[in-house]
Design an enzyme around this catalytic site. Structure first.
Site, PDB file in Angstrom:
ATOM      1  N   ASP A  40       0.825  -1.212   0.000  1.00 47.87           N
ATOM      2  CA  ASP A  40       0.000   0.000   0.000  1.00 47.87           C
ATOM      3  C   ASP A  40       0.863   1.267   0.000  1.00 47.87           C
ATOM      4  OD1 ASP A  40      -2.287   1.522   0.122  1.00 47.87           O
ATOM      5  OD2 ASP A  40      -3.083   0.571   1.932  1.00 47.87           O
ATOM      6  N   ASP A  48     -10.555   1.712  -3.609  1.00 48.99           N
ATOM      7  CA  ASP A  48     -11.162   1.419  -2.304  1.00 48.99           C
ATOM      8  C   ASP A  48     -12.675   1.356  -2.433  1.00 48.99           C
ATOM      9  OD1 ASP A  48      -8.901   1.176  -0.858  1.00 48.99           O
ATOM     10  OD2 ASP A  48      -8.964   3.156   0.069  1.00 48.99           O
TER      11      ASP A  48
HETATM   12  C1  DGJ Z   1      -5.832   1.886   1.835  1.00 46.86           C
HETATM   13  C2  DGJ Z   1      -6.183   0.657   1.070  1.00 46.86           C
HETATM   14  O1  DGJ Z   1      -6.614   0.989  -0.204  1.00 46.86           O
HETATM   15  C3  DGJ Z   1      -7.229  -0.117   1.845  1.00 46.86           C
HETATM   16  O2  DGJ Z   1      -7.645  -1.223   1.110  1.00 46.86           O
HETATM   17  C4  DGJ Z   1      -6.634  -0.530   3.154  1.00 46.86           C
HETATM   18  O3  DGJ Z   1      -5.578  -1.423   2.942  1.00 46.86           O
HETATM   19  C5  DGJ Z   1      -6.150   0.684   3.917  1.00 46.86           C
HETATM   20  N1  DGJ Z   1      -5.293   1.509   3.126  1.00 46.86           N
HETATM   21  C6  DGJ Z   1      -5.437   0.265   5.171  1.00 46.86           C
HETATM   22  O4  DGJ Z   1      -4.872   1.314   5.827  1.00 46.86           O
END
Ligand code: DGJ
Length: 797
Positions: free
Chosen positions: A470, A538
């Site tokens: 991430d 997301d």
């Molecule tokens: C952003 C990601 O896109 C989410 O899926 C998740 O992993 C969060 N960060 C966790 O902090």
């Protein structure tokens, strides 16, 4: 194939030709488009006998040759081409750089630019050299990918003068297209709304787009297309462009006053300054170009093939991906081993194959304000450590996967306390925080080493089969003490990132890496060179995902788009949508679940178990098939408001023996006649059996209308209804057809009548807002028999 006839260069792929020539010292563009045979170049040459009015003549000795009206592969700087330049440098001659053709060579393989990834494979690389009188050298590189119908382009600048110079702009390519009847389409958005299609009908002037965020960004993706007026999904000339790069970039399309069109793309020049001492060079990232006369789908097919065959790590390119469960939206930071294992057990019972532990497992990470940078497992939450949890998950028959955010640091962390200087910040300036975190300075070797060592050790300790990598904020306060010149920062940062990607993935060759950046904030070909899939967004709302996955599909195949079924109402869009629709959309990507299975009802679990079994049965074609957009929500409403606007997709096995088609509702239009769904990509002479996936419908969908069906009255919002909907769902309509491919593609399929409030039975297709359906097509045993019979019939007639 690369053919050089005199000074005419012809690059042929299976279906395209790219021609330019060196003439009058200039590299003049002759043609880029569907494949042609050339007897000689004369018909392709731009003819000029006299300059236009106030134009500047390039060289007096030549014909009146103005650069401003020429289609050029590359333009000398400050010599009368007033369109956007692909190149700019400050030398002893100011900003003037009269770069003229010097020669060429052909190499077998595409070189990787310094610190950057390169597409693999390919059918040769042409390198053309230009030089100024005092020795500033520019090399234009052309990689040919015959079967993918792609020409890759890059640029190298070598300072062969005796004095230092500063490079200020170095686009990977410039392409001058004839005429100006084009539309530019970019993929734009923001967090949770990534890669929506924006059309810009080009007119005199420039459309400049790109990113300055340090990543390829959710604002504008590096992929863009330019198409001729009238081009659609299935016909018309469409050019697709992309960059093998994950950092700030810049693209532009400009219509000149004389009515020609120039496009270009490369590293972001805002803030870019690259000093080159004598003998030093700068190597731009590879850009990727394709062209098709078969519309946007034709162009996307080329891009998809190219990504699969020449970008993705070969070990994963054709490997089927597991169905996963990710705990993020089920627990956020609030979990312990017991809760995770409950989730994992539920997942295993449904047929899930991989359990992914997301954010919150390390350091003091109970919220997003602490812990990033630390790799010590949080023993309060996970007393048996990552290895202990991993073993327990594996004992359930699941693979174990792990989330990390290695490029970042919280000020409240052991790492920051030990090395506050490792965070990106300019001297004496309070740095900007994003999600309470700072960015680690990837320009510094010690920072890269720290990340690589810790990530590799953690992955190995956990026995992780998968890593979600991430990156949750934009880069700001660009400055690194490791650099002699801060104009290098953005590019050196990306080179540092790629070094980390390379070292980590080489150390963990069997681990499936998934790129992620607040969802889809770094969705690009650079990441895909190391990580074969990316978290698309997301936002997992079934309706929003129709838009996001459609937009993304212009440049990227479904096999790189991670797509999850999450809770309803959706956590990002607050929009409710049926469980089955959430699956239907996600099934066109790499399927995962990201919701609390421990609170799911028995009916929901049964539905999810059937979804997973269905997905596995069709996984090969869903993940590896040839994907086409049949209908999309972008563009003008061609329904005159009379029928629902929908998304329709199909993915077809390369041998055309099977396919899955999907239909996804936008907003329902009551009392509307539904036009047939026309499919694409099938074999016209094969007989297909088509059956709808038997979805289930939550009885709550009917609201108080349910009282018209039931022999007794219930409160639509009451406990009885809630309890009943938890154990029972209605099956959707059953539809089954046998039809020839040509019928399905030319006439299309007419489905059962849509529900419009006047009665519900087995012959009614209930598709409320944001719902969906999937259809499996198989040229199966019965179909093959019928094919033979029909052939026999035809031969006896
Ligand atoms: C952003 C990601 O896109 C989410 O899926 C998740 O992993 C969060 N960060 C966790 O902090």
């Amino acid at each position: 194939m690369i053919t050089v006839t005199g000074t005419v260069f012809q690059l042929d792929t299976a279906h395209t030709s790219y021609l330019f020539e060196a003439r009058g010292g200039l590299l003049q563009q002759l043609y880029y488009g569907p494949r042609i045979k050339t007897h000689d170049a004369e018909p392709l040459r731009e003819k000029t006998a006299a300059g236009y009015g106030s134009e500047v003549v390039y060289k007096a000795a030549e014909k009146p040759l103005s650069l401003d009206s020429r289609p050029l592969e590359f333009s000398p700087k400050n010599k009368g081409d007033y369109r956007l330049p692909a190149f700019s440098a400050r030398t002893g001659q100011g900003f003037t750089a009269d770069l003229v053709y010097e020669g060429f060579r052909v190499e077998e393989a595409l070189p990787a630019p310094e610190g950057l990834p390169a597409p693999h494979g390919g059918d040769g690389c042409l390198i053309v050299t230009l030089k100024t009188a005092d020795g500033l050298e520019v090399e234009l590189l052309y990689g040919v990918f015959e079967q993918a119908d792609v020409i890759a382009r890059s640029l190298r600048v070598v300072n062969r003068t005796k004095a230092p110079l500063e490079l200020l702009r170095a686009m990977s390519f410039q392409l001058d297209l004839p005429g100006c009847g084009y539309t530019l389409a970019t993929l734009d958005g923001a967090w949770a709304r990534e890669r929506h299609v924006t059309e810009h009908r080009l007119a005199p002037g420039a459309v400049v787009f790109g990113s300055r965020t340090g990543a390829s960004s959710n604002r504008t993706n590096p992929f863009f297309m330019v198409y001729e007026d009238g081009a659609g999904e299935f016909a018309g000339r469409v050019y697709g462009c992309n960059l093998v790069y994950s950092g700030s970039f810049e693209g532009a399309a400009e219509v000149s006053p004389l009515g020609s069109t120039r496009i270009m793309e490369g590293v972001q020049s805002d803030g870019f300054c690259w000093p080159l001492a004598p003998g030093e060079r700068f190597e731009a990232p590879w850009a990727v170009l394709t062209c098709s006369d078969a519309g946007k789908n034709g162009m996307s097919q080329n891009m998809h093939r190219f990504v699969k065959e020449h970008i993705l790590p070969p070990a994963f390119a054709h490997k089927l991906r597991p169905v996963l469960l990710n705990n993020w939206e089920a627990t956020y930071f609030d979990f312990n081993e017991r809760r995770l294992l409950r989730l994992a057990r539920e997942a295993a019972a449904l047929g899930v194959e991989l359990f992914v532990l997301d954010d919150g497992w390390f350091g003091a990470r109970d919220s997003d304000s602490a812990g990033l940078g630390d790799y010590e497992v949080n023993r309060k939450k996970l007393p048996s450590g990552l290895d202990g949890l991993g073993d327990k998950v594996r004992a359930l028959g699941l693979g174990f996967g792990l989330w990390m955010e290695p490029e970042m640091v919280n000020e409240d962390s052991g790492l920051y306390r030990a090395h506050p200087d490792w965070a990106v910040k300019a001297p004496g300036v309070e740095p900007g925080r994003g999600r309470n975190q700072l960015v680690l300075d990837l320009c510094r070797r010690e920072v890269r080493d720290y990340i690589v060592e810790n990530v590799v050790r953690t992955v190995k300790t956990a026995g992780a089969a998968y890593v979600k990598w991430d990156m949750n904020r934009h880069v700001s306060d660009n400055y690194s003490p490791a650099l002699d010149e801060q104009g290098r920062f953005a590019h050196r940062f990306v080179q540092g990132l790629y070094e980390i990607f390379r070292r980590v993935t080489e150390a963990c060759p069997d681990v499936l890496f998934e790129g992620c950046a607040s969802g889809g904030d770094r969705f690009d070909l650079g990441v895909l060179c190391y990580m074969p899939q990316i978290w698309t967004s997301d936002d997992t709302d079934a309706y929003e995902r129709q838009l996001i996955q459609t937009g993304t599909s212009y440049g990227y195949p479904p096999c790189v788009m991670a797509a999850h079924v999450s809770a309803s109402p959706n956590h990002q869009a607050s929009r409710p949508s049926p469980l089955e629709a959430r699956f239907d959309v996600a099934a066109f990507g790499l399927l995962g679940y990201e919701l609390d299975l421990t609170v799911a009802s028995a009916a929901e679990k049964k539905a999810m178990k059937e979804q997973i079994a269905w997905y596995k049965a069709h996984r090969q074609v869903l993940q590896q098939g040839d994907f086409y957009r049949l209908k999309s929500l972008f563009g003008p409403d061609d329904t005159r408001g009379l029928t629902a606007r929908e998304t329709q997709w199909i993915t077809v096995a390369p041998d055309k023996s099977e396919a899955v088609a999907g239909e996804f509702m936008g907003l329902l239009v009551p009392s509307s006649a539904k036009p047939p769904m026309r499919l694409y990509g099938l074999h016209p002479d094969r007989l297909y059996e088509i059956s709808v996936r038997r979805e289930v419908i939550n009885i709550k969908t009917f609201g108080s209308l349910i009282n018209q069906i039931l022999p007794f009255r219930v409160n639509a919002d009451g406990l009885l209804m809630h309890t009943a909907s938890g154990v029972y769902m209605l099956p959707c309509e059953e539809e089954h057809y046998t039809a020839w491919g040509d019928l399905l593609m030319r006439a299309g399929l007419r489905f059962k009548q849509s529900f419009t409030g006047t009665g519900y039975n087995d012959d009614v297709r209930l598709m409320p807002d944001f719902s969906g359906r999937l259809y499996a097509l198989k040229a199966g045993a019965g179909a093959l028999r019928a094919e033979k019979e029909s052939k026999n019939e035809q031969s006896t007639n």
